[in-house]
Write a protein that holds these residues in place. Structure first.
Motif, short mmCIF file in Angstrom:
data_model
loop_
_atom_site.label_atom_id
_atom_site.label_comp_id
_atom_site.label_asym_id
_atom_site.label_seq_id
_atom_site.Cartn_x
_atom_site.Cartn_y
_atom_site.Cartn_z
N UNK A 155 0.87 -1.17 0.00
CA UNK A 155 0.00 0.00 0.00
C UNK A 155 0.91 1.22 0.00
N UNK A 156 0.70 2.09 -0.98
CA UNK A 156 1.49 3.31 -1.09
C UNK A 156 0.57 4.49 -0.85
N UNK A 157 0.90 5.27 0.17
CA UNK A 157 0.14 6.48 0.48
C UNK A 157 1.06 7.69 0.38
N UNK A 158 0.49 8.82 0.07
CA UNK A 158 1.25 10.06 0.12
C UNK A 158 1.21 10.59 1.55
N UNK A 159 2.14 11.46 1.88
CA UNK A 159 2.13 12.08 3.21
C UNK A 159 0.81 12.79 3.44
N UNK A 160 0.30 13.46 2.40
CA UNK A 160 -0.97 14.17 2.52
C UNK A 160 -2.11 13.23 2.89
N UNK A 161 -2.12 12.05 2.29
CA UNK A 161 -3.18 11.08 2.57
C UNK A 161 -2.97 10.36 3.89
N UNK A 162 -1.73 10.30 4.35
CA UNK A 162 -1.43 9.53 5.55
C UNK A 162 -1.42 10.38 6.82
N UNK A 163 -0.53 11.35 6.88
CA UNK A 163 -0.39 12.07 8.15
C UNK A 163 -0.52 13.57 8.04
N UNK A 164 -0.87 14.06 6.87
CA UNK A 164 -1.12 15.49 6.73
C UNK A 164 -2.57 15.74 6.32
N UNK A 165 -3.43 14.85 6.74
CA UNK A 165 -4.85 15.05 6.46
C UNK A 165 -5.31 16.37 7.06
N UNK A 166 -6.14 17.04 6.36
CA UNK A 166 -6.67 18.35 6.78
C UNK A 166 -5.55 19.39 6.88
N UNK A 167 -4.42 19.16 6.20
CA UNK A 167 -3.38 20.17 6.08
C UNK A 167 -2.41 20.29 7.22
N UNK A 168 -2.53 19.49 8.25
CA UNK A 168 -1.57 19.58 9.36
C UNK A 168 -1.31 18.21 9.95
N UNK A 169 -0.14 18.09 10.55
CA UNK A 169 0.24 16.82 11.17
C UNK A 169 -0.51 16.64 12.47
N UNK A 170 -1.14 15.49 12.60
CA UNK A 170 -1.84 15.14 13.83
C UNK A 170 -1.30 13.78 14.28
N UNK A 171 -0.47 13.75 15.32
CA UNK A 171 0.15 12.49 15.73
C UNK A 171 -0.86 11.42 16.10
N UNK A 172 -1.99 11.81 16.69
CA UNK A 172 -3.00 10.82 17.05
C UNK A 172 -3.60 10.16 15.82
N UNK A 173 -3.82 10.94 14.77
CA UNK A 173 -4.35 10.37 13.53
C UNK A 173 -3.32 9.46 12.87
N UNK A 174 -2.06 9.82 12.98
CA UNK A 174 -1.00 8.98 12.42
C UNK A 174 -0.93 7.65 13.16
N UNK A 175 -0.99 7.70 14.47
CA UNK A 175 -0.98 6.47 15.27
C UNK A 175 -2.20 5.63 14.94
N UNK A 176 -3.35 6.26 14.79
CA UNK A 176 -4.58 5.54 14.43
C UNK A 176 -4.44 4.87 13.07
N UNK A 177 -3.83 5.58 12.11
CA UNK A 177 -3.64 5.02 10.77
C UNK A 177 -2.74 3.78 10.83
N UNK A 178 -1.62 3.89 11.50
CA UNK A 178 -0.69 2.76 11.58
C UNK A 178 -1.35 1.59 12.31
N UNK A 179 -2.05 1.87 13.38
CA UNK A 179 -2.74 0.82 14.12
C UNK A 179 -3.81 0.14 13.26
N UNK A 180 -4.58 0.95 12.56
CA UNK A 180 -5.64 0.42 11.69
C UNK A 180 -5.05 -0.43 10.56
N UNK A 181 -4.00 0.05 9.93
CA UNK A 181 -3.36 -0.70 8.84
C UNK A 181 -2.74 -2.00 9.35
N UNK A 182 -2.19 -1.98 10.56
CA UNK A 182 -1.62 -3.19 11.15
C UNK A 182 -2.72 -4.20 11.42
N UNK A 183 -3.82 -3.76 12.02
CA UNK A 183 -4.96 -4.65 12.28
C UNK A 183 -5.50 -5.24 10.97
#
Length: 116
Positions: free
Chosen positions: A81-109
């Motif tokens: 799975x290839x994501x851009x930074x914008x699609x992964x951790x810069x959603x809504x134009x800014x870095x949100x560490x909680x959303x990044x952790x959620x993404x990695x956790x969700x993708x791992x599950x």
């Protein structure tokens, strides 16, 4: 044939769910790390989430194809799975560490539920 030994032993020691952030000096070093990371994941039959930032998805695919990794097959079957930074951790134009952790956790599950 190209040397298949790992660029960094730390890549060879990775486990499912681990995150790797490589530091490199040259574009050649970067390409070698990318290929090593993906190749080791494939050897372990893991699902690979790769977030492109400086390079584009097309550049990543080109790097992997040059190393004889069939990117299209891996993407089509969902193992890569290839994501851009914008699609992964810069959603809504800014870095949100909680959303990044959620993404990695969700993708791992998701990877575990798919048998990887």
């Amino acid at each position: 044939m190209a040397d298949m030994s790992p660029i960094l032993p730390s890549i060879a020691r990775m486990h499912a769910g681990d995150h790797y952030c490589g530091i490199y000096r040259t574009d050649e070093d970067h390409r070698a790390l990318v290929v090593d990371f993906v190749r080791r994941g494939l050897e372990k039959d893991e699902k690979i989430l790769y977030i492109v930032n400086i390079q584009t998805a097309a550049q990543l695919k080109s790097t992997l194809a040059a190393a004889h990794i069939d990117v299209d097959v891996l993407v089509d079957k969902g193992q890569l799975v290839i994501l851009t930074a914008k699609d992964a951790y810069l959603r809504h134009g800014e870095f949100d560490p909680d959303k990044m952790i959620d993404l990695v956790s969700s993708e791992t599950d998701k990877a575990l539920s798919e048998g990887y």
